[in-house]
Design an enzyme around this catalytic site. Sequence first.
Site, PDB file in Angstrom:
ATOM      1  N   HIS A 157       0.758  -1.375   0.025  1.00  0.00           N
ATOM      2  CA  HIS A 157      -0.326   0.168   0.331  1.00  0.00           C
ATOM      3  C   HIS A 157       0.785   1.450   0.040  1.00  0.00           C
ATOM      4  O   HIS A 157       2.131   1.308   0.301  1.00  0.00           O
ATOM      5  CB  HIS A 157      -0.900  -0.032   1.163  1.00  0.00           C
ATOM      6  CG  HIS A 157      -2.398  -1.271   1.530  1.00  0.00           C
ATOM      7  ND1 HIS A 157      -2.491  -0.780   0.393  1.00  0.00           N
ATOM      8  CD2 HIS A 157      -2.093  -2.075   2.263  1.00  0.00           C
ATOM      9  CE1 HIS A 157      -4.029  -1.602  -0.008  1.00  0.00           C
ATOM     10  NE2 HIS A 157      -3.204  -2.288   1.413  1.00  0.00           N
ATOM     11  N   CYS A 210       0.159   2.855  -4.517  1.00  0.00           N
ATOM     12  CA  CYS A 210      -0.728   4.679  -4.758  1.00  0.00           C
ATOM     13  C   CYS A 210      -0.212   5.313  -4.424  1.00  0.00           C
ATOM     14  O   CYS A 210       1.477   5.653  -3.079  1.00  0.00           O
ATOM     15  CB  CYS A 210      -1.870   4.423  -3.756  1.00  0.00           C
ATOM     16  SG  CYS A 210      -3.487   2.977  -4.725  1.00  0.00           S
TER      17      CYS A 210
END
Length: 445
Positions: free
Chosen positions: A250, A300
Amino acid sequence: MDPRYRKILQNNRSNLVRELDPSKLYDGLLSRGIFTQDMIDEIQSERTRRDQARRLVIDLETRGSLAFPAFLECLRETGQDNVLQFLQEGGSPHPPVPAPVRPNLLPVQIYTPKDIDKPDKHDGTPQKEVPVYPAKLDPLPSPFPEKDKLSPRPTGRPRRDSIQNYKMDARPCGLCLIINNVDFEPQSELKSRKGSDIDCDRLERRFMSLNFIVTVKRNLKQRQIKQELSALSKKDHSKYDCCVVVILSHGTEASHNRFPGAVHGVDGPSVPVQIITNYLNGQNCPTLQGKPKLFFIQACGGGEKDTGFEVSPDEVQPCAGGADDQTDAIPMSSSSDSLSMSDEPDARATLPTPSDILVSYSTFPGYVSWRDTLSGSWYVETLDRILEENAATSDLVTMLMMVNHEVSQNSAKGLYKQMPGSFSFLRKLLYFQAPPLGQSQTPPQ
């Protein structure tokens, strides 16, 4: 921090950056609880003393009411009296340099050829003769007449062989570290990254086929990520030509000096990409000086979703992506929708970047990166295929442009888009060791 103290630091920042020795202050600020060890580590990761001093002063402004008095105490204890004095007095460590005195220039009267030998209208004194030069001088004969006729300057694009290539013939070519964070701890409030193991297997096989020694680490906490990168930087890379780091996790936006973004450990806290690249720069890893250091980040860059913009029909191609597409950003709500949101953005700054580093991002800073839970992420799937089909004939930057184009054609749920990109500070073309398409290559042992 008291606004008065913050104002003093801001007004004297340039002087502090020039005069301060931050290495003497770390222990004192740490023992007084002004900075944490992680903050000290990030300051020390800066390349030069001036960069470390600048980061220390900026961070100090955010550390509460006791920070400034503690800072003065540390300056006194470490013998940095000149810095202490001008902070206490609100002055400068050096006396100001007086402005240069400009001479009083008087106008000079200009005479033209028609004024020669005419008496001055003020005192009647005849003027001296002024030589008159022709408007255009005849050229002198050339001492090298055979070189007078110059060939025309070449036009158009430079030849490809005018750009050097990195040496990439060591066997093995180099080390490759893959960090694959899949299962996140509950307190992190981050979802498991289903499909990441597919990405990991793909890239492990791909870089082995490109003659790299590949090491895979799974589910690392923030501190463990730093430990693995530190261990990699301390290895002897003298016999290798390149180093590769792949991080599947992430991600989020983060303040940075050279590279945007950060990746999360499975415990929640993140490591800025800036810090990740610093471990392998020329200062911290001398055996990689002048050699390419490649970072591939599948995470991301933020929480914003890109819905794209309309284009003419001839630019539209069949889109990929399915119902199981997820993002690699921080979730912000408990909605039943499979799409995850990201965290808040942070401020950014820019400074010079070390050479021979390339960071390839799966998405543009600030936006989510899409991952299919069954087939892996768009970025890794495309990168793997482009490397397989083109590594024997194309350089890395060209192949990453191919990846950018193909991923940009995909759509998640028929709506959302993704745009990969890279920050390249390579000085030469980079060609991997790759067999022609269809031929196998024995992986390094």
